[in-house]
Design a protein around this motif. Structure first.
Motif, mmCIF file in Angstrom:
data_model
loop_
_atom_site.group_PDB
_atom_site.id
_atom_site.type_symbol
_atom_site.label_atom_id
_atom_site.label_comp_id
_atom_site.label_asym_id
_atom_site.label_seq_id
_atom_site.Cartn_x
_atom_site.Cartn_y
_atom_site.Cartn_z
ATOM 1 N N TYR A 9 0.818 -1.334 0.060
ATOM 2 C CA TYR A 9 0.105 -0.084 0.045
ATOM 3 C C TYR A 9 0.973 1.211 -0.004
ATOM 4 C CZ TYR A 9 -3.080 -3.546 2.465
ATOM 5 O OH TYR A 9 -3.378 -4.913 2.802
ATOM 6 N N PRO A 10 0.682 2.563 -0.338
ATOM 7 C CA PRO A 10 -0.945 2.760 -0.777
ATOM 8 C C PRO A 10 -1.014 2.041 -2.102
ATOM 9 C CG PRO A 10 0.511 4.440 -1.020
ATOM 10 C CD PRO A 10 1.338 3.637 -0.277
ATOM 11 N N TYR A 11 -2.261 1.969 -2.516
ATOM 12 C CA TYR A 11 -2.760 1.384 -3.927
ATOM 13 C C TYR A 11 -2.412 2.513 -4.908
ATOM 14 C CZ TYR A 11 -5.232 -2.332 -1.310
ATOM 15 O OH TYR A 11 -5.327 -3.362 -0.511
ATOM 16 N N ARG A 63 -10.087 0.022 -3.178
ATOM 17 C CA ARG A 63 -9.550 -1.519 -2.878
ATOM 18 C C ARG A 63 -9.466 -0.947 -1.154
ATOM 19 N NH1 ARG A 63 -4.800 -3.146 -6.421
ATOM 20 N NH2 ARG A 63 -4.681 -5.097 -4.743
ATOM 21 N N ASP A 64 -9.481 0.464 -0.942
ATOM 22 C CA ASP A 64 -9.300 0.717 0.648
ATOM 23 C C ASP A 64 -10.234 1.874 0.594
ATOM 24 O OD1 ASP A 64 -6.994 2.194 -0.900
ATOM 25 O OD2 ASP A 64 -7.191 3.452 0.975
ATOM 26 N N VAL A 65 -11.054 1.914 1.799
ATOM 27 C CA VAL A 65 -11.877 3.061 2.092
ATOM 28 C C VAL A 65 -11.915 3.976 3.476
ATOM 29 C CG1 VAL A 65 -13.755 1.723 0.705
ATOM 30 C CG2 VAL A 65 -13.760 1.301 3.078
ATOM 31 N N THR A 66 -12.423 4.863 3.538
ATOM 32 C CA THR A 66 -12.335 5.493 4.804
ATOM 33 C C THR A 66 -13.748 5.811 5.466
ATOM 34 O OG1 THR A 66 -12.366 7.996 4.141
ATOM 35 C CG2 THR A 66 -10.255 6.733 4.117
ATOM 36 N N ASP A 67 -14.017 6.347 6.683
ATOM 37 C CA ASP A 67 -15.209 6.808 7.048
ATOM 38 C C ASP A 67 -15.820 8.100 6.701
ATOM 39 O OD1 ASP A 67 -13.554 7.974 8.753
ATOM 40 O OD2 ASP A 67 -14.410 6.996 10.577
#
Length: 375
Positions: A9-11, A63-67
């Motif tokens: 990561y990061p992607y 492929r990655d998420v946050t709130d």
């Protein structure tokens, strides 16, 4: 448990962190501050809206998420207030954004700094972790520790510490322990957001003819490298920690300008796995400092913030791809990625675009990255 495998990561396409606060959450937070909603009722709205934006990020194909940082009003202060030894006070001044005024909240030391095992961000992380599919990663964002020794926040350190170095040591430990706790809860990707380096760009250049004033900012940069690398030491090998070098982001305005030349060597010393760098306007300068920032680390990725989060107009795909090729003259393409230059709402007020325009920006990031990189 510590492993020796480093996940990459990061992607290639990544999300910086904050998302526009939906109207329902803004209303709920206002009602909470007016005493019309309880903390539990506010949290219920926050959780509902978090699930909705997580679903949207997954649909886009991230492929990655946050709130979306929906658990906070400010990108930095809410986290700092949650640490042991940090208090809340009225700064009575707005932060100096170009053409816009912020609220006047601030943080200061009220005791020795330490990790707070009951920090509310831990509970928010656990909720977010429960929402994501197995093949999607949660990305946790928090402010850099440098944000606590800037803007008068640590002026009273002598009240609690015998030396400045003793304070910095405790600050590094507080952050290390906090990040380790996120890891123990399941976090494998964490980002430290940092406006200090952009602040130093302007100050190091402005004071270059004043030896005494210049040394003050050299010391700040040196302390920043020391604390960041100290807190990163000994963290689990399968935890990725990145940083976002931010130039300010409030209602589509900014704080700082200037290229990365004056800070490139400092950034090159940082032991991060990746750096998110703002490059959405000519305020960021050219790509020549990238080589020094990357510093030959084949395991490090520099994420180019070529898509602006400040304005709704979509960038031209060919232009962005040409800029990526230009950056690849300084750093191998394999060590680059793409994102927006910042999040969409560093504070709850948010930037001047709609939620659908926000999603369009993130879809564009993925589209271009898929065109440029095959992995």
């Amino acid at each position: 448990m510590t492993t020796t495998t480093k996940t990459q990561y990061p992607y290639r396409y990544d999300v910086v962190g904050s998302l526009l606060r939906p109207a329902a959450l803004k209303v709920a937070r206002t009602q909470f501050t007016q005493g019309k909603l309880t903390a539990e009722q506010l949290q219920a709205v926050q959780y509902r809206e978090t699930q909705r934006v997580v679903n949207e990020q997954v649909q886009i194909g991230l492929r990655d998420v946050t709130d979306g940082e929906f658990n906070r009003s400010w990108w930095h202060l809410d986290f700092l207030w949650g640490l042991t030894g940090v208090g809340h006070y009225d700064y009575q001044q707005s932060y100096k954004f170009h053409g816009s005024q912020t609220r006047t909240d601030n943080a200061d030391l009220v005791g020795k700094i330490a990790c707070n095992p009951d920090h509310p961000f831990f509970k928010s992380f656990q909720y977010l972790q429960a929402l994501v599919p197995d093949d999607v990663l949660v990305k946790q964002t928090i402010p850099s520790p440098t944000m606590l020794f800037r803007d008068n926040r640590s002026d009273n350190w002598p009240d609690f510490y015998p030396t400045w170095d003793a304070y910095l040591d405790d600050l590094a430990v507080a952050y290390h322990d906090t990040i380790q706790h996120f890891y123990d809860l399941g976090c494998r990707y964490l980002q430290l957001d940092d406006t200090t380096w952009a602040f130093l760009i302007s100050q190091l250049n402005a004071t270059k003819d004043d030896v005494v004033a210049h040394q003050k900012f050299v010391d700040l940069a040196t302390d920043a490298v020391r604390v960041i690398n100290q807190l990163l030491t000994g963290l689990p090998a399968d935890l990725t920690v990145t940083t976002h070098i931010c130039r300010g982001n409030f209602k589509s305005t900014y704080l700082f300008s200037g290229g990365y030349d004056d800070i490139a060597d400092y950034l090159g010393q940082l032991h991060y796995d990746g750096l998110f760098l703002e490059y959405d306007s000519d305020r960021s300068g050219d790509f020549s400092p990238l080589k020094r920032i990357w510093n030959g680390d084949t395991n490090k990725r520099l994420i180019l913030g070529l898509i602006t989060s400040k304005f709704p107009e979509l960038e031209d795909v060919a232009d962005v791809e040409a800029r990526i090729r230009d950056a690849a003259k300084q750093v191998p393409l394999a060590n680059l990625g793409l994102s927006t230059q910042c999040g969409f709402a560093s504070t709850e007020e948010g930037n001047q675009l709609t939620e659908e325009q926000q999603w369009a920006k993130l879809r564009l990031v993925k589209q271009i990255a898929d065109d440029v990189w095959s992995d």
